[in-house]
Motif scaffolding. Structure first.
Motif, mmCIF file in Angstrom:
data_model
loop_
_atom_site.group_PDB
_atom_site.id
_atom_site.type_symbol
_atom_site.label_atom_id
_atom_site.label_comp_id
_atom_site.label_asym_id
_atom_site.label_seq_id
_atom_site.Cartn_x
_atom_site.Cartn_y
_atom_site.Cartn_z
ATOM 1 N N LYS A 67 -2.385 7.518 1.996
ATOM 2 C CA LYS A 67 -2.948 6.503 2.893
ATOM 3 C C LYS A 67 -3.928 5.587 2.163
ATOM 4 N N VAL A 98 4.963 2.453 6.061
ATOM 5 C CA VAL A 98 4.616 1.628 4.903
ATOM 6 C C VAL A 98 4.944 2.300 3.572
ATOM 7 N N LYS A 142 -2.292 3.032 0.002
ATOM 8 C CA LYS A 142 -1.657 1.936 0.739
ATOM 9 C C LYS A 142 -2.663 1.129 1.568
ATOM 10 N N LEU A 176 -9.857 -2.078 9.403
ATOM 11 C CA LEU A 176 -8.783 -1.094 9.272
ATOM 12 C C LEU A 176 -9.417 0.277 9.084
ATOM 13 N N VAL A 189 -0.691 2.134 12.672
ATOM 14 C CA VAL A 189 0.471 2.203 11.792
ATOM 15 C C VAL A 189 0.495 3.577 11.139
ATOM 16 N N GLN A 238 -2.912 -2.667 0.931
ATOM 17 C CA GLN A 238 -1.685 -3.348 1.325
ATOM 18 C C GLN A 238 -1.630 -3.552 2.844
ATOM 19 N N VAL A 239 -1.999 -2.520 3.601
ATOM 20 C CA VAL A 239 -1.994 -2.628 5.061
ATOM 21 C C VAL A 239 -3.087 -3.584 5.524
ATOM 22 N N LEU A 248 -4.529 3.133 10.165
ATOM 23 C CA LEU A 248 -3.446 3.704 9.366
ATOM 24 C C LEU A 248 -3.616 5.216 9.389
ATOM 25 N N ARG A 288 -1.886 -7.004 5.197
ATOM 26 C CA ARG A 288 -0.860 -7.284 6.203
ATOM 27 C C ARG A 288 -1.476 -7.732 7.522
#
Length: 285
Positions: free
Chosen positions: A31, A132, A34, A102, A127, A37-38, A23, A41
């Motif tokens: 960042k 997002v 989020k 991540l 991403v 959440q990422v 991300l 996902r």
């Protein structure tokens, strides 16, 4: 887990067989807020953010760049420039051989460098924060960072209080909806921690910068200056020729008004002040 750790030292590729996501976004765009959440996902078990290795809602290895007192040392910590730091995080992941990763970073170059440094596989997908977050969310995050110097670490407050109590500010809880493909019952309440890093302390103590001074556009007189401008214009008109009066009032009435004022000054001196006041009033408006 010791036998596995011994194997990973002899065969490093064993610990690398995990899919890696990233991300990326500018500093202060939200960042870390989020990140969870990422991670849900992409079903990532690990988050690497600002020098920390996070699994679930616990810090299992590394050290936070937000504890550093200088911005340069914070950057070095975030990109794993220290050999002992690198080894600690590698061993932390080796102790949990399964699980996707991540990586959070400010650019693709940064996250790719972190993946190489930690001997991870090449990043499978990157991403951007714009994918997002909405523009309004990004703008709010940037404003909070600039005005209040607040940062997010995606772990509960108890983790930060235990390891970095001097930067702890507050904890926030949010509800994460279940990603597509998962049951609604798998929605999760997660806790994040708001911190104020050491390297931002000097700027906070300096206070907000002086407000900008508004500059009026050229040719526009303020209401307070209008009486003085009127008086000065009237005086200049009384003693000047028609062309001078036209110049003084030209900004509002144009050359035609200037010619008219000049004729009025020649034919009827008493009306010159009236024309001047009209010109001055038009310029002030």
């Amino acid at each position: 887990m010791k036998p596995f750790l011994d194997l990973t030292r002899r065969f490093p590729w064993l610990a690398r067989r995990r899919r890696v996501f990233a991300l990326v976004g500018r500093s202060g765009t939200g960042k870390s807020f989020k990140a969870r959440q990422v991670a849900r996902r992409f079903r990532a078990e690990f988050i690497i953010d600002d020098g920390l290795l996070i699994r679930g809602q616990k810090i299992i290895a590394g050290k936070s760049a937000k504890r550093e007192k200088g911005i340069l040392t914070a950057i070095k910590t975030a990109v794993f420039a220290n050999a002992a730091h690198i080894e600690e995080v590698r061993l932390g992941m080796a102790a949990h051989p399964a699980g996707r990763v991540l990586i959070i970073g400010t650019s693709r170059k940064m996250v790719n460098r972190i993946a190489r440094t930690l001997d991870l596989l090449p990043i499978h997908r990157t991403v951007t924060i714009e994918e997002v977050s909405t523009r309004a969310e990004i703008a709010l995050a940037l404003r909070i960072r600039a005005e209040q110097g607040k940062h997010i670490i995606p772990v509960p407050g108890v983790e930060i209080k235990r390891n970095y109590p001097h930067i702890f500010f507050e904890s926030v809880k949010i509800l994460l909806k279940s990603p597509k493909g998962l049951r609604k019952s798998e929605a999760e309440i997660v806790e994040k921690t708001v911190v104020r890093p050491e390297y931002g302390k000097a700027r906070r103590e300096a206070g907000p910068s002086a407000p900008a001074v508004a500059v009026a556009p050229a040719g526009v007189a303020s209401a307070a200056a209008a009486p003085a401008a009127t008086s000065a214009t009237g005086s200049a008109t009384g003693s000047a020729t028609g062309s001078a009066t036209g110049s003084a009032t030209g900004s509002a009435t144009g050359s035609a008004a200037g010619s008219a004022a000049g004729s009025a000054a020649k034919d009827a001196p008493g009306t010159a002040s009236t024309v001047a006041r009209a010109g001055s009033g038009a310029r002030a408006g």
